[in-house]
Every structure is written in C-alpha cells, then in structure tokens.
Write a protein that holds these residues in place. Sequence first.
Motif, PDB file in Angstrom:
ATOM      1  N   VAL A  81     -59.537  39.758  -5.619  1.00  0.00           N
ATOM      2  CA  VAL A  81     -58.288  39.846  -6.978  1.00  0.00           C
ATOM      3  C   VAL A  81     -57.111  38.566  -6.864  1.00  0.00           C
ATOM      4  O   VAL A  81     -57.380  37.996  -8.348  1.00  0.00           O
ATOM      5  N   ARG A  82     -56.902  38.736  -6.303  1.00  0.00           N
ATOM      6  CA  ARG A  82     -56.083  36.759  -6.058  1.00  0.00           C
ATOM      7  C   ARG A  82     -56.551  36.413  -4.904  1.00  0.00           C
ATOM      8  O   ARG A  82     -56.914  35.981  -3.921  1.00  0.00           O
ATOM      9  N   CYS A 196     -58.983  38.086 -14.643  1.00  0.00           N
ATOM     10  CA  CYS A 196     -59.816  39.327 -13.446  1.00  0.00           C
ATOM     11  C   CYS A 196     -61.382  38.833 -13.048  1.00  0.00           C
ATOM     12  O   CYS A 196     -62.222  38.776 -13.967  1.00  0.00           O
ATOM     13  N   PRO A 295     -51.141  49.856 -16.033  1.00  0.00           N
ATOM     14  CA  PRO A 295     -50.804  48.230 -16.051  1.00  0.00           C
ATOM     15  C   PRO A 295     -51.119  48.047 -17.377  1.00  0.00           C
ATOM     16  O   PRO A 295     -50.911  47.911 -17.981  1.00  0.00           O
ATOM     17  N   GLN A 297     -49.127  44.700 -18.080  1.00  0.00           N
ATOM     18  CA  GLN A 297     -49.675  42.839 -17.446  1.00  0.00           C
ATOM     19  C   GLN A 297     -48.516  42.286 -17.825  1.00  0.00           C
ATOM     20  O   GLN A 297     -47.864  41.107 -17.670  1.00  0.00           O
ATOM     21  N   ILE A 337     -48.350  40.452 -14.550  1.00  0.00           N
ATOM     22  CA  ILE A 337     -48.808  38.852 -14.253  1.00  0.00           C
ATOM     23  C   ILE A 337     -47.394  38.122 -14.769  1.00  0.00           C
ATOM     24  O   ILE A 337     -47.967  37.955 -16.269  1.00  0.00           O
ATOM     25  N   PHE A 366     -47.136  39.893 -10.086  1.00  0.00           N
ATOM     26  CA  PHE A 366     -48.262  39.031  -9.319  1.00  0.00           C
ATOM     27  C   PHE A 366     -47.481  37.816 -10.366  1.00  0.00           C
ATOM     28  O   PHE A 366     -47.492  37.764 -11.817  1.00  0.00           O
ATOM     29  N   ILE A 367     -47.275  36.617  -9.359  1.00  0.00           N
ATOM     30  CA  ILE A 367     -48.189  35.717 -10.196  1.00  0.00           C
ATOM     31  C   ILE A 367     -49.402  35.021 -10.645  1.00  0.00           C
ATOM     32  O   ILE A 367     -50.532  35.612  -9.913  1.00  0.00           O
ATOM     33  N   ARG A 371     -58.889  32.595 -11.183  1.00  0.00           N
ATOM     34  CA  ARG A 371     -59.532  32.887 -10.544  1.00  0.00           C
ATOM     35  C   ARG A 371     -60.874  32.365 -10.934  1.00  0.00           C
ATOM     36  O   ARG A 371     -61.587  31.987 -12.336  1.00  0.00           O
TER      37      ARG A 371
HETATM   38  N1  5AD Z   1     -53.736  36.715 -10.923  1.00  0.00           N
HETATM   39  C1  5AD Z   1     -52.957  37.790 -10.871  1.00  0.00           C
HETATM   40  N2  5AD Z   1     -53.309  39.518 -10.936  1.00  0.00           N
HETATM   41  C2  5AD Z   1     -54.085  39.617 -11.144  1.00  0.00           C
HETATM   42  N3  5AD Z   1     -54.765  40.452 -11.320  1.00  0.00           N
HETATM   43  C3  5AD Z   1     -55.777  41.032 -11.287  1.00  0.00           C
HETATM   44  N4  5AD Z   1     -56.001  39.197 -11.474  1.00  0.00           N
HETATM   45  C4  5AD Z   1     -55.096  38.602 -11.302  1.00  0.00           C
HETATM   46  C5  5AD Z   1     -55.377  37.207 -11.263  1.00  0.00           C
HETATM   47  N5  5AD Z   1     -56.008  36.367 -11.352  1.00  0.00           N
HETATM   48  C6  5AD Z   1     -53.385  41.981 -10.811  1.00  0.00           C
HETATM   49  C7  5AD Z   1     -52.903  42.990 -12.232  1.00  0.00           C
HETATM   50  C8  5AD Z   1     -54.104  44.184 -12.029  1.00  0.00           C
HETATM   51  C9  5AD Z   1     -53.289  44.202 -10.280  1.00  0.00           C
HETATM   52  C10 5AD Z   1     -54.843  45.447 -10.024  1.00  0.00           C
HETATM   53  O1  5AD Z   1     -53.789  43.210 -10.330  1.00  0.00           O
HETATM   54  O2  5AD Z   1     -52.039  43.471 -12.184  1.00  0.00           O
HETATM   55  O3  5AD Z   1     -53.972  45.342 -12.094  1.00  0.00           O
END
Ligand code: 5AD
Length: 472
Positions: A81-82, A196, A295, A297, A337, A366-367, A371
Amino acid sequence: MSYVRKEISIDEIKKQEEICLQIKEILCAEGKQPMALVDTYGCQQNEADSEKLRGYLQLMGCGFTDDEFLADIILVNTCAVREHAEMRVLGNVGSLNHTKKNKPDQIISVCGCMVQQQHMADKVKKSYPVVDLVFGPHELWRFPELLLKHIQSHKRVFSRCESDGVIAEGIPRNRDSKVKAWLSIMNGCNNFCTYCIVPYTRGRERSRRPEDVVAEARELVAAGYKEITLLGQNVNSYGKDLNCGVDFADLIRMINDIPGEFLIRFMTSHPKDATEKLFKTMAECEKCAHQIHLPVQSGNDHILKRMNRCYDREKYMQQVEMARSYMPDLVLTTDIIVGFPGETDEEFEDTIKLCQDVRFDSMFTFIYSKRQGTPAATMPDPFTREQKQVHFDKLMAVSNAISAEKHKAYEGKTYKVLVDGETGKDEYNLSSRTNGGRLVHLKGDPALIGKFINVKITSSNTWALYGEIDNG
Ligand code: 5AD
Ligand code: SF4
C-alpha cells in the motif's frame, strides 16, 4: 470489466493438505520439530492470510517462533500500500543473510501484495538471493505445493500468477487469538481509487457465499470467540458479484441471529455505497458494534474527484449524519491521505475543516506514497515531502486533540468492555475494548480475558482510556 469467478475446489485444498503431510515427513525426518516464523505486514486481510499460512505450517508439523535465528522456515507476508512498508520488508529480508549463514538449510519465502507487482518480484529475484520462494496472494491456497517444489528441487521458486483472484474455502487456520477472530467475507477491490495499488495486487471483488461465512461464524462462536471482525476491502459491495439476494446488511443480520454472546465488527466501508439499510441494521442488531471505519481520504471535492472516490464532501457529511441518527453513540474512525499529487494549502485546509466538523474518534493519517502503475503516479506532484510533512503534522495535532477531548468525555462513566489480552505492564495489566472499539486499560485477574465486564473509566489520553472494574 468482466470477472469470471474462480473457485478452488475442496479436493484441491485436500490435495494441499496431503502435501503438508508429505512435507512433514521430510522436515521431521531427523526427529526434530521444525520451527516456522510468519512475519506479517499491512492490513487485517494480511493478518487473516497469515493465519492460513500458519494453518498449513502447523499441518507440516511446524512449531512457531519469533526468533529468526531459530526458524527453519521464514515467511514474510508483505504489503504494497505504501513504499515505507516495502522498504521495511526489503530491509528485513536483506538482514536474513545473517540467519541463513548460521542455518544454511533455512527456507526463506516472501509472499503477499508486494511481490504480486512484477517489478518487486524482479527486484527480490535479482537483489535478494537469500529468498527461496516467492508467491502472490492469489496463490496462497497452494503454498504447500510451491514449498514442496522448492524442497525437492533445491531451486528458487518464483510463482507469480496474473490473475483476477480466486475463492478458496477450507484452508486450515491457526488463529492468533482465542478471543477475537478475523473473518474474511470477500477479497479484492473494484474501486480503483487513483492512488491505490490494492486492485492490482488483490484482484477483483469476489464474495464468499453467505452460507460459508455464516458457517465459519458459527464455528467461531462455538469455539468461544467473543468478537468477530468481518473483513473486506469494501464490505459494502458484499454479495454484488453473487447475485444471491444477500447484501452486507443481510449478512450482519444472519450472523447476529447466531445464538451466543459475541460482538460483530467490520471493516472497511466505502462511503460511496454505505446505505441507510446498513446503519439501520447496525442499530437493530444487538451484537453489532456501534463502530464504523469510513475512510474519507480528503475533505476537498476536487481532490476526491481526482482520487476517483465517487462521493463529495456533502455526500460524506450526509452519511455521517445518517449513521449518527441511527446510532447516537457511534464511534467513527477514518483514513486520510495528505499530499495527494497537486494538493494545495487551500485543498488541505478543507480536510482540516471536515475533520473539525465531523470530530472523528480517531484518524489514520498517511502521507501520499506514489505507487507504480496507478493513475495518480503519473499526475504532476509539485509539492515537496517537507511541505507535505507540515500538513501531516498539522492534521495529526488536530486529530490528537479531538481524540483526547472525546476520550475525556468517557471519564466517570461505566462501559461494558471485552477483555482481550495482557499489556505486560503492572499498573494496568489487562487490555480491553468498548463496544465502539476504544482501547481500555485496567487492572484485573488475567482469568477475565475473553469476558465482558463493566469498567468505570477513571482517566484517559489521546490513545487510550484507563479504568477500574465496576461490580456495582
Ligand atoms: N499512499 C498513502 N496512503 C495510501 N492508502 C492507500 N493507498 C495509499 C497511497 N498510495 C491509505 C488509504 C487507505 C488506507 C488503507 O491506506 O487511506 O484507506
Ligand atoms: Fe484501495 Fe480504494 Fe479499493 Fe480501498 S476502495 S482498497 S483505497 S482502491
């Protein structure tokens, strides 16, 4: 987008179980029990997958250890995911050079979402010769077969299948807890939020049949589990691919009808399709926790559009209002995010404003992490990491202040909690959760683990509540 449901037959799983016994004979040949270590990164879905991997390993005769120097088999179940999680995995896999030097027969496997991405599988192949076996989430069900292939050939096995995903029932489980259980109701995601990677690694949405889910829930209740968390990338889509007339709210009701004292939780709900029926069902089903992870976002409509979230701020606020009208005691959490490509100061301020308006019980922030292969990865991203960090810190401060205020309101009141484990600390030796999922530390007899008790909250901070048993 067409997806043909691919079910793995029970016979195929039986075959895998037979392979486990074959592996047991090989591994236990010298009369010593082999030890296994399963290291899990990422989401609860991955935790649930690791319980299946441990189920297979147990059938192979393995015991379990946390010490990589003692392990004969190491499985690293990864997340994509990150980037940060991927870096941690690679760092840890790299350090296994030392353990393998001490134990040359040690088998090291990397599985899960990270290696479902071709470029990461290639990287592991090229730069991490210590790794013997690599497979993605769609092949978890045939881990025994892949392991046997490596054991017999002594060659590295890289098995990454391009797939939209499968459904496999009947894989043995070795669960982490005796109190709380994960119950995966579906897999995959069709939403393609532009940031994502999950739809690319976990494939298309596919729901388990309601009768299989309910049968597993019944088994869990019979085995004494007190909390069942239904898992899916977006549980609100449950059943849409089955056309069987059962949606997620119906499924909650079916599980609620199972006799016994237990709690139902679930995650994650996408705000675009959380329904009034769901909130009403949650309110009516006495076993369903009044807790929802929704979420958001971002709080800015332009960013939400570019994220492909399919709702705007107004729709989100309506959902929250509706949910709270059915459940005034609802505990509401979210993901945010920060620093999505091109997010300006003004757009970020809309997120702060939304958080202040909603007042989430807690937030996971999350920053943005780029991806490879996702649409957002090609969007212009002019702001620096430092600029994003400033926003992140500001949001955290707002979020922490709200959580602390919300926790303060619990003080002096008594709540029913489920005691779920020990903390390892003297003063507050037990951990527990309220119906809404808030963490409560308390002092008590470890025999209370797995029991619902009343606790009076005496103090709190941003992250937890503290209390004492209230027998009155
Ligand atoms: N960068 C940062 N956070 C992300 N998430 C999903 N993809 C990314 C990304 N590329 C976060 C979203 C999601 C959580 C599981 O992870 O907020 O809801
Ligand atoms: Fe990713 Fe969006 Fe699917 Fe969640 S709903 S897994 S954020 S694509």
